[in-house]
Design an enzyme around this catalytic site. Structure first.
Site, PDB file in Angstrom:
ATOM      1  N   PHE A   1       0.870  -0.898   0.192  1.00 53.44           N
ATOM      2  CA  PHE A   1      -0.369   0.097  -0.443  1.00 53.44           C
ATOM      3  C   PHE A   1       0.546   0.853  -0.262  1.00 53.44           C
ATOM      4  O   PHE A   1       2.234   1.593   0.812  1.00 53.44           O
ATOM      5  CB  PHE A   1      -1.371   0.241   0.796  1.00 53.44           C
ATOM      6  CG  PHE A   1      -0.194  -0.020   2.564  1.00 53.44           C
ATOM      7  CD1 PHE A   1      -0.373   1.784   3.283  1.00 53.44           C
ATOM      8  CD2 PHE A   1       0.015  -1.226   3.337  1.00 53.44           C
ATOM      9  CE1 PHE A   1       0.146   1.737   4.083  1.00 53.44           C
ATOM     10  CE2 PHE A   1       0.715  -1.012   4.361  1.00 53.44           C
ATOM     11  CZ  PHE A   1       0.640   0.168   4.696  1.00 53.44           C
ATOM     12  N   CYS A   2      -0.109   2.485  -0.474  1.00 54.24           N
ATOM     13  CA  CYS A   2       0.667   3.487  -0.618  1.00 54.24           C
ATOM     14  C   CYS A   2      -0.217   5.034  -0.273  1.00 54.24           C
ATOM     15  O   CYS A   2      -1.436   4.412   0.943  1.00 54.24           O
ATOM     16  CB  CYS A   2       1.183   3.827  -1.834  1.00 54.24           C
ATOM     17  SG  CYS A   2       0.077   3.833  -3.189  1.00 54.24           S
ATOM     18  N   ALA A   3       0.025   6.109  -0.551  1.00 54.44           N
ATOM     19  CA  ALA A   3      -0.735   6.656   0.207  1.00 54.44           C
ATOM     20  C   ALA A   3      -2.143   6.701  -0.393  1.00 54.44           C
ATOM     21  O   ALA A   3      -3.357   6.429   0.061  1.00 54.44           O
ATOM     22  CB  ALA A   3      -0.800   8.384  -0.256  1.00 54.44           C
TER      23      ALA A   3
END
Length: 808
Positions: free
Chosen positions: A509-511
């Site tokens: 996951f990222c932002a």
């Protein structure tokens, strides 16, 4: 041909005008039980709030002008009270209570819907209103002018309720919203509603979700809203926005087939020949599910009116295709829109679906005033047929939802989103439009190029078999992450692949999802098989899992000090940048600033204000002010002397941290007494509930949750709630426990449950240990409201910033 129309607002007036345009010789009679026809129903909240300044602008037509222009016999204050299909007549009651019968060749029913007003004690008290028509509006407007309304409670978090919350606040009231569901805006999914929750609380609106009203009381010339869980809210005005019901009594008594609404065929004719119906009162099959549903929207009502007019005059020729429920609302600075079916409706209907969530710039990021737009699609996992969409943002929501709605109504797919050719110029869009990006992502999910996982799935993962990989920057990671995640920035991923296990599932996951997608492509290219990307990224997860805590007395933003000299204020424009862009610009500016200098940052990222506050707590700088206006978030931060202020320094902090390990009644009482005492002196207090201490914060009425055999065993053996706790000494099979509570009541000492509620109202932070919950099979939904979930890192962060740490 004589056409008789019952109901003179959207559907009825539109049908009358259309009939006249296609048949100049027809006799048309329009009956309306109220004094007004063809008014702007959807504009009523904005007149109350003063956005629409003049009352006359609410009226599209007056009865006199409409009657003269279209040669229609308009009879206001005339209520149809009975239909006689065998005689083709209608009994009409006039304003003087006299009655007469009117005949017809074709009859149209457009009676609309009526507000739900449950039979609660005190519901008829002065100051409690519903809003459906001009008369309701006039009553509310007069009440606001004649009374000092400092606080208001809106019961119901639907579209009208939220619009009224905004306009009541514009009128000067402190607003609270009470909603029985776990979210506002029922037509959208919880994750998208979370954006609205954050925005409402940022605007100072208190939210009481999953709370029902038990009754109302009059207390000192004010209205006390008594909730079913024992909480009370005092207000000067209450608006009931619980929902509406179709007005079907006329049809039912006339023998017309009625379900939840008046049932009509594809020509909008009822089960009785020559009687037609349109608008809020009818039910009609949904184009996606094929099931009858109720649709309270003005657009479809006007479309139905045009079709039914043709069929009444020319015979049954025009078919109605049905509505997919395209709706939009303004909530302060935020725009929320939906079309088709959300994920929760598809799940309820048993329809297979997949979904994707994307965050894109509404127009080019380098052009001033660029805001982020979040789009969620639901689609058939095999064919890609579009089933629904939701959009939330500050700008450009309307044109995107309209484009998607057209594709859904035409039976289109996610590929059609990609093929749309949008007009592009920097002030209006990006070269890759948000709905094109949404289409690309959905297509990648369908073909398997981007296996996706959703925020609800995270807490159900087997952490022994799954690795959470946060590929954001270290600065973003420090501001918050998913419990247990490791951080390898995307730029370092290729050189650190040896740190990742190939025998585990990896959730990346990222932002918002883009860097996560790039990361899984890297991993897949290096032989990692079981990888997936968190749809919508950490932003969606953090929003959806964040607890909503209302303060008893909202804190006022501090004013910029005039007594302390300020070197200068540097202004930074971070508009158009997405996290971590604004924080990085703030950090870079602060690195160059001198002690005492202030930095003012303006950003369009909706999470920036809270990120900036968290950044100040970790760096030791001071947040001076924060504000939000028209979607622009402005913070002013002062640089502190790094020698004089050390972030997280135990010796300089007056914060308190308590570990609630025990579920003994006396120890729990002591914990909350200490917590309330510390909070009353202005100290920040955190209570970390672990192992047996989790029993102290269990709900009395818990929802049913799925448990494995060990979770069920713990449920059987552990106390059901705080009401079942025992004393550590002299419990005597529960006799001592009951005696203790009796003595406390007799001596007017607050109960454990009251002390716990007081602690939450005083801003005490409740943190439940994730590991303990997993071991003991306790679900978050079994805990009281306002509890956040954390682990050892969460506790250690609070402990390092506290000068008192107690283990109880």
């Amino acid at each position: 041909m004589k056409h008789l129309i019952i109901g003179g607002v959207a559907g009825g007036a539109t049908a009358a005008a259309r009939i006249r345009r296609i048949d100049e010789q027809a006799e048309i009679i329009l009956l309306e039980k109220g004094p007004h026809i063809s008014y702007a129903n959807c504009g009523l909240p904005y007149y109350i709030g003063g956005v629409i300044a003049h009352r006359e602008k609410l009226f599209v037509q007056t009865p006199e002008a409409f009657g003269q222009q279209f040669n229609v016999d308009v009879r206001i204050c005339s209520e149809a009270i009975a239909i006689h299909p065998e005689k083709k007549t209608v009994t009409v009651r006039k304003a003087d209570d006299s009655c007469y019968e009117e005949g017809y060749d074709r009859l149209l029913l457009s009676p609309g819907a009526t507000p739900v007003r449950p039979p609660l004690k005190g519901i008829d008290l002065e100051g409690i209103f519903t809003l459906r028509n001009v008369e309701d509006t006039d009553r509310i407007k007069s009440y606001l002018q004649e009374h000092e309304v400092k606080s208001a409670v809106v019961v119901g978090g639907g579209f009208i309720g939220l619009e009224m919350a905004e306009n009541l606040q514009e009128a000067g009231a402190k607003v609270s919203i009470v909603e029985m569901a776990n979210q506002v805006m029922a037509p959208i999914d919880f994750s998208m509603a979370s954006y609205v929750h954050r925005h409402l609380t940022d605007k100072g609106v208190d939210l009481y979700l999953e709370k029902g009203v038990d009754h109302f009381e009059q207390v000192d010339h004010r209205i006390r809203v008594c909730l079913a869980n024992g909480e009370n809210l005092d207000a000067d005005l209450v608006l009931l926005s619980i929902g509406v019901r179709p007005s079907t009594h006329l049809a039912t008594e006339a023998g017309i087939r009625v379900g939840r609404g008046i049932q009509v065929d594809e020509y909008l004719e009822t089960s009785v020949p020559d009687i037609f119906a349109v608008g809020d009162a009818i039910e009609y099959p949904h184009p996606v599910t094929g099931e009858n549903w109720l649709n309270y929207l003005a657009g479809p009502a006007n479309r139905q009116a045009r079709i039914v007019a043709d069929n009444m005059v020319r015979g049954k020729q025009e078919k109605y295709e049905g509505s997919i429920g395209t709706a939009i609302a303004k909530v302060f600075d935020l725009t929320v829109a939906t079309t088709g079916l959300p994920a929760k409706r598809l799940k309820q209907a048993g329809i297979a679906y997949a979904s994707s969530t994307t965050v894109s710039a509404a127009h080019a990021g380098y052009y001033p005033g660029s805001f982020r737009l979040t789009t969620k699609l639901t689609f058939a996992p095999q064919t890609g047929r579009l089933l629904g969409a939701q959009c939330v943002g500050n700008d450009g929501v309307d044109k995107r939802i309209d484009q998607i709605a057209l594709i859904i109504k035409q039976g289109g797919t996610v590929q059609d989103l990609i093929r749309i050719e949008q007009a592009y110029a920097p002030p209006f869009s990006s070269a890759k439009d948000p709905i094109a990006i949404a289409g690309y992502v959905a297509h990648n999910i369908i073909i398997g190029a981007m296996p996706a996982i959703y925020w609800r799935d995270i807490d159900n993962l087997d952490r022994n078999k799954t690795l959470l990989l946060d590929v954001r920057t270290p600065s973003e990671y420090e501001l918050g992450t998913i419990q247990g995640a490791i951080n390898i920035p995307l730029e370092k991923l290729r050189e650190r692949l040896n740190e990742l296990p190939k025998d585990k599932d990896i959730v990346v996951f990222c932002a918002v999802g883009l860097r996560g997608y790039l990361a899984i492509r890297i991993l897949q290219g290096h032989g990692f098989k079981n990888v997936c990307n968190l749809s919508g990224g950490y932003q969606i997860y953090a929003l959806a899992t964040a607890p909503i805590t209302n303060k008893a007395t909202p804190k006022q933003q501090p004013e910029i000090s005039t007594t302390k000299p300020c070197i200068s204020t540097l202004k930074i424009d971070a508009c158009g940048l997405q996290c971590p862009g604004p924080i990085m610009k703030l950090k870079n500016a602060m690195d160059q600033a001198q002690t005492g200098e202030r930095i003012e940052v303006v950003a369009t990222d909706a999470g920036f204000s809270r990120d900036a506050e968290a950044w100040c707590q970790t760096t030791g700088n001071s947040l001076i002010t924060k504000s939000i206006q028209n979607g622009y978030h402005t913070v002013v931060i002062e640089k502190n002397d790094p020698q004089g202020t050390t972030p997280n320094a135990t010796g300089n902090s007056k914060n308190k941290t308590l570990i609630m390990f025990s579920d003994d009644l006396d120890k729990a009482l002591a914990t909350f007494v200490l917590a309330n005492g510390a909070a009353a002196t202005g100290h920040k207090v955190s209570i970390f509930f672990t192992f047996w201490g989790l029993n102290v914060i269990k709900r009395e009425r818990k929802p049913k949750v799925k448990k494995d055999i060990f979770g069920k065993m713990f449920s059987w053996m552990l106390p059901k709630s705080s009401q079942s706790l025992h004393l550590s000494k002299m419990s005597m099979l529960g006799i001592g426990d009951r005696l203790m509570r009796h003595i406390m009541r007799k001596k007017n000492i607050s109960s454990l449950e009251d002390l716990r509620d007081q602690a939450r109202a005083n801003g005490v932070e409740f943190i439940a240990c994730q590991m303990s919950m997993d071991m003991m099979g306790i679900d978050k939904n079994e805990l009281i409201d306002g509890v956040s979930i954390g682990g050892v890192a969460t506790y250690m962060q609070r402990a390092e910033d506290a000068n008192v740490n107690l283990f109880i």
